[in-house]
Enzyme design. Structure first.
Site, PDB file in Angstrom:
ATOM      1  N   ARG A  88       0.671  -0.994  -0.005  1.00 47.94           N
ATOM      2  CA  ARG A  88      -0.034   0.066  -0.201  1.00 47.94           C
ATOM      3  C   ARG A  88       1.054   1.258  -0.058  1.00 47.94           C
ATOM      4  O   ARG A  88       0.913   1.722   0.687  1.00 47.94           O
ATOM      5  CB  ARG A  88      -0.806  -0.111   0.994  1.00 47.94           C
ATOM      6  CG  ARG A  88      -2.039  -1.194   0.878  1.00 47.94           C
ATOM      7  CD  ARG A  88      -3.078  -1.156   1.742  1.00 47.94           C
ATOM      8  NE  ARG A  88      -4.053  -1.885   0.976  1.00 47.94           N
ATOM      9  CZ  ARG A  88      -5.501  -1.716   1.337  1.00 47.94           C
ATOM     10  NH1 ARG A  88      -5.540  -1.568   3.074  1.00 47.94           N
ATOM     11  NH2 ARG A  88      -6.325  -2.679   0.411  1.00 47.94           N
TER      12      ARG A  88
ATOM     13  N   ASP B 112      -4.174  -1.658  -7.136  1.00 44.77           N
ATOM     14  CA  ASP B 112      -4.655  -2.337  -6.048  1.00 44.77           C
ATOM     15  C   ASP B 112      -6.448  -3.188  -6.413  1.00 44.77           C
ATOM     16  O   ASP B 112      -7.030  -2.185  -6.087  1.00 44.77           O
ATOM     17  CB  ASP B 112      -4.456  -1.174  -4.942  1.00 44.77           C
ATOM     18  CG  ASP B 112      -5.095  -1.759  -3.425  1.00 44.77           C
ATOM     19  OD1 ASP B 112      -5.780  -3.071  -3.507  1.00 44.77           O
ATOM     20  OD2 ASP B 112      -5.187  -1.334  -2.353  1.00 44.77           O
TER      21      ASP B 112
ATOM     22  N   TYR C 259      -4.123  -1.345   7.793  1.00 38.10           N
ATOM     23  CA  TYR C 259      -4.405  -2.195   8.299  1.00 38.10           C
ATOM     24  C   TYR C 259      -4.825  -2.463   9.442  1.00 38.10           C
ATOM     25  O   TYR C 259      -3.452  -1.427  10.223  1.00 38.10           O
ATOM     26  CB  TYR C 259      -3.689  -3.111   7.852  1.00 38.10           C
ATOM     27  CG  TYR C 259      -3.651  -3.427   6.250  1.00 38.10           C
ATOM     28  CD1 TYR C 259      -5.053  -3.810   5.089  1.00 38.10           C
ATOM     29  CD2 TYR C 259      -1.975  -3.486   5.542  1.00 38.10           C
ATOM     30  CE1 TYR C 259      -5.157  -4.140   4.333  1.00 38.10           C
ATOM     31  CE2 TYR C 259      -2.935  -4.165   3.357  1.00 38.10           C
ATOM     32  CZ  TYR C 259      -3.399  -4.368   3.425  1.00 38.10           C
ATOM     33  OH  TYR C 259      -4.183  -4.402   1.929  1.00 38.10           O
TER      34      TYR C 259
HETATM   35  P1  NAD Z   1      -9.862  -3.370   5.352  1.00 34.86           P
HETATM   36  O1  NAD Z   1     -10.442  -4.192   4.452  1.00 34.86           O
HETATM   37  O2  NAD Z   1      -8.404  -4.605   5.753  1.00 34.86           O
HETATM   38  O3  NAD Z   1     -10.695  -3.803   6.605  1.00 34.86           O
HETATM   39  C1  NAD Z   1     -11.748  -2.804   7.099  1.00 34.86           C
HETATM   40  C2  NAD Z   1     -11.457  -2.006   8.022  1.00 34.86           C
HETATM   41  O4  NAD Z   1     -12.033  -3.018   8.662  1.00 34.86           O
HETATM   42  C3  NAD Z   1     -10.259  -0.956   8.518  1.00 34.86           C
HETATM   43  O5  NAD Z   1     -10.939   0.072   7.789  1.00 34.86           O
HETATM   44  C4  NAD Z   1      -9.968  -1.396   9.429  1.00 34.86           C
HETATM   45  O6  NAD Z   1      -9.899  -0.553  10.729  1.00 34.86           O
HETATM   46  C5  NAD Z   1     -11.795  -1.429  10.259  1.00 34.86           C
HETATM   47  N1  NAD Z   1     -11.355  -2.407  11.703  1.00 34.86           N
HETATM   48  C6  NAD Z   1     -10.314  -4.250  11.425  1.00 34.86           C
HETATM   49  N2  NAD Z   1     -10.676  -4.401  12.459  1.00 34.86           N
HETATM   50  C7  NAD Z   1     -11.808  -3.953  13.166  1.00 34.86           C
HETATM   51  C8  NAD Z   1     -12.713  -4.040  13.759  1.00 34.86           C
HETATM   52  N3  NAD Z   1     -12.776  -5.142  15.955  1.00 34.86           N
HETATM   53  N4  NAD Z   1     -13.984  -2.818  14.567  1.00 34.86           N
HETATM   54  C9  NAD Z   1     -14.005  -2.065  13.678  1.00 34.86           C
HETATM   55  N5  NAD Z   1     -13.452  -1.972  12.424  1.00 34.86           N
HETATM   56  C10 NAD Z   1     -12.296  -2.767  12.399  1.00 34.86           C
HETATM   57  O7  NAD Z   1      -8.990  -2.333   5.247  1.00 34.86           O
HETATM   58  P2  NAD Z   1      -9.411  -2.080   3.912  1.00 34.86           P
HETATM   59  O8  NAD Z   1     -10.389  -1.225   2.929  1.00 34.86           O
HETATM   60  O9  NAD Z   1      -8.375  -2.135   3.083  1.00 34.86           O
HETATM   61  O10 NAD Z   1      -8.711   0.062   3.791  1.00 34.86           O
HETATM   62  C11 NAD Z   1      -7.742   0.090   5.046  1.00 34.86           C
HETATM   63  C12 NAD Z   1      -7.036   1.224   5.345  1.00 34.86           C
HETATM   64  O11 NAD Z   1      -5.863   1.651   4.191  1.00 34.86           O
HETATM   65  C13 NAD Z   1      -7.894   2.635   4.368  1.00 34.86           C
HETATM   66  O12 NAD Z   1      -7.693   4.215   5.375  1.00 34.86           O
HETATM   67  C14 NAD Z   1      -6.814   2.786   3.413  1.00 34.86           C
HETATM   68  O13 NAD Z   1      -7.573   4.310   2.798  1.00 34.86           O
HETATM   69  C15 NAD Z   1      -5.868   2.712   3.117  1.00 34.86           C
HETATM   70  N6  NAD Z   1      -5.253   2.553   1.243  1.00 34.86           N
HETATM   71  C16 NAD Z   1      -4.358   2.558   1.165  1.00 34.86           C
HETATM   72  C17 NAD Z   1      -3.426   2.423   0.014  1.00 34.86           C
HETATM   73  C18 NAD Z   1      -2.293   2.864  -0.831  1.00 34.86           C
HETATM   74  O14 NAD Z   1      -1.463   3.863  -0.085  1.00 34.86           O
HETATM   75  N7  NAD Z   1      -2.598   1.968  -1.833  1.00 34.86           N
HETATM   76  C19 NAD Z   1      -4.495   1.442  -0.837  1.00 34.86           C
HETATM   77  C20 NAD Z   1      -5.856   0.795  -0.051  1.00 34.86           C
HETATM   78  C21 NAD Z   1      -6.168   1.088   0.867  1.00 34.86           C
END
Ligand code: NAD
Length: 372
Positions: free
Chosen positions: A120, A128, A228
């Protein structure tokens, strides 16, 4: 450089290249071969691929002499004979869940590249697949919830009386959660949301939803490793369960999206909490395939407990096969083209991305995350 685009196994409606990306690969000098019927479930015909300059053929001819095999999911190792020795397999390979398959790719001499291991980092955002597919899944989760709910989402004032707005609660505000919030809001629901990453509070507010957060125990500040979440302390989990208990009884719709990479999904809603919800409420568990955020959720099935409908999502992005394929295919093209070496006439990976996504090479499993 020959790129083979395979028809996916039954049950997977997406395809790993579209006529648009096939044309772009051809412009890089690659020869693109597409297995007959590969795009059918995503509303792309063989002739669309041919018009884009691709060769359409049966599986054997598609694979014959291929340097790169593209897939949405990892192909059955027994079904990819005929490719060049050391050919790349570029797909979403579920490295932890499909370990036996990864071992078979190694034994077959393939270089397997798992797109879900893409780091990421800013320059890899356009590659991605997790983000591109989660975004669609979040949208579809809200639409599914609205369609399964026996009441309306928006408040309506009619001559026959008022219909009150649905209350929707989104748990886990990553890519899917944010799109679920936005979609539920557009449909007219009153939306609240929670996450363990405190950085999401502002994002929730900016979408016009209400943040519901554990205040007395520390969550995860900022983005954590690579954005994450990690597993929370027992103290946090207890505080979160209390908070959910008091909030959930007032909700009509719950969409859960919480995931922790490489671990089972955190359990966020217990059977006892379900029992406090109003009959006819709907829950969509987007984490069902990873073990489920909701007790009793079954991936690919809808179960009813205490009068509450629990939809266990399974490969939900594939239900939007055309858009999901378009985005997935662009992720693969953006990845391969970013590393295209004109002189070699093919991609050459760097260490940062190559080492992160490469699972197998020279007959061995080589990825640090798989070797523990
Ligand atoms: P994910 O699919 O891994 O998880 C979904 C969400 O569940 C996350 O926000 C996580 O914090 C939350 N979560 C985990 N355990 C929890 C709990 N016990 N209770 C409540 N919520 C909980 O996450 P995602 O959608 O892949 O994205 C996570 C972050 O990564 C975001 O901020 C996103 O913007 C960032 N991201 C960055 C890039 C990049 O820079 N290339 C790419 C994709 C995502």
């Amino acid at each position: 450089m020959k790129i083979a685009v395979l028809k996916e196994a039954v049950g997977e409606n997406r395809v790993s290249a579209t006529p648009e990306t096939a044309k772009k690969f051809a412009a890089l000098g690659a020869q693109v071969a597409v297995e007959k019927g590969a795009g059918e479930a995503a509303s792309i015909s063989d002739s669309d691929y041919e018009a884009a300059g691709a060769m359409v053929a049966d599986r054997n001819s598609t694979l014959a002499g291929a340097d790169i095999i593209l897939g949405v999911r990892g192909p059955d190792p027994a079904s990819i004979n005929g490719a060049k020795p050391g050919a790349w397999i570029v797909a979403s390979l579920a490295p932890f869940a499909e370990r036996a398959r990864i071992d078979a790719y190694a034994a077959g001499g393939f270089e397997a590249l798992a797109m879900e291991f893409m780091p990421r980092i800013t320059r890899a955002q356009s590659m991605d697949i997790l983000s591109s597919q989660s975004n669609l899944a979040g949208y579809k989760a809200a639409v599914l919830a609205a369609s399964e709910y026996g009441r309306a989402f928006p408040m309506m004032m009619t001559a026959a009386g008022t219909v009150s707005a649905a209350r929707a609660f989104v748990m886990g505000v990553g890519v899917a959660g944010l799109q679920a919030i936005a979609t539920a809001r557009r449909l007219g629901a009153q939306v609240s949301a929670t996450d363990v990453r405190s950085a999401t509070k502002e994002q929730i507010q900016s979408l016009g939803a209400k943040p519901i957060f554990v205040e007395n125990v520390e969550g995860i500040e900022g983005e954590g490793t690579g954005g994450y979440a990690t597993e929370m302390s027992e103290e946090y989990q207890r505080a979160q369960a209390e908070l959910v208990s008091s909030h959930i009884a007032k909700q009509d719709i719950v969409i859960t999206t919480a995931l922790i990479p490489g671990r089972p999904a955190p359990r966020l809603i217990s059977d006892a909490q379900l029992a406090t919800m109003r009959r006819g409420s709907v829950i969509v568990d987007l984490a069902a395939e990873a073990g489920g955020n909701v007790e009793g959720a079954v991936a690919g099935e809808t179960v009813i407990r205490h009068g509450v409908k629990i939809i266990g999502a399974s490969n939900i992005a594939a239900t939007l096969a055309a858009d999901a394929s378009a985005l997935f295919s662009r992720n693969l093209y953006n990845f391969l083209s970013a590393f295209w070496d004109k002189e070699r006439g093919g991609p050459v990976l760097d260490e940062e991305i190559g080492d992160a996504i490469r699972l197998t090479r020279d007959g061995k499993v080589v990825n640090a995350r798989l070797l523990g």
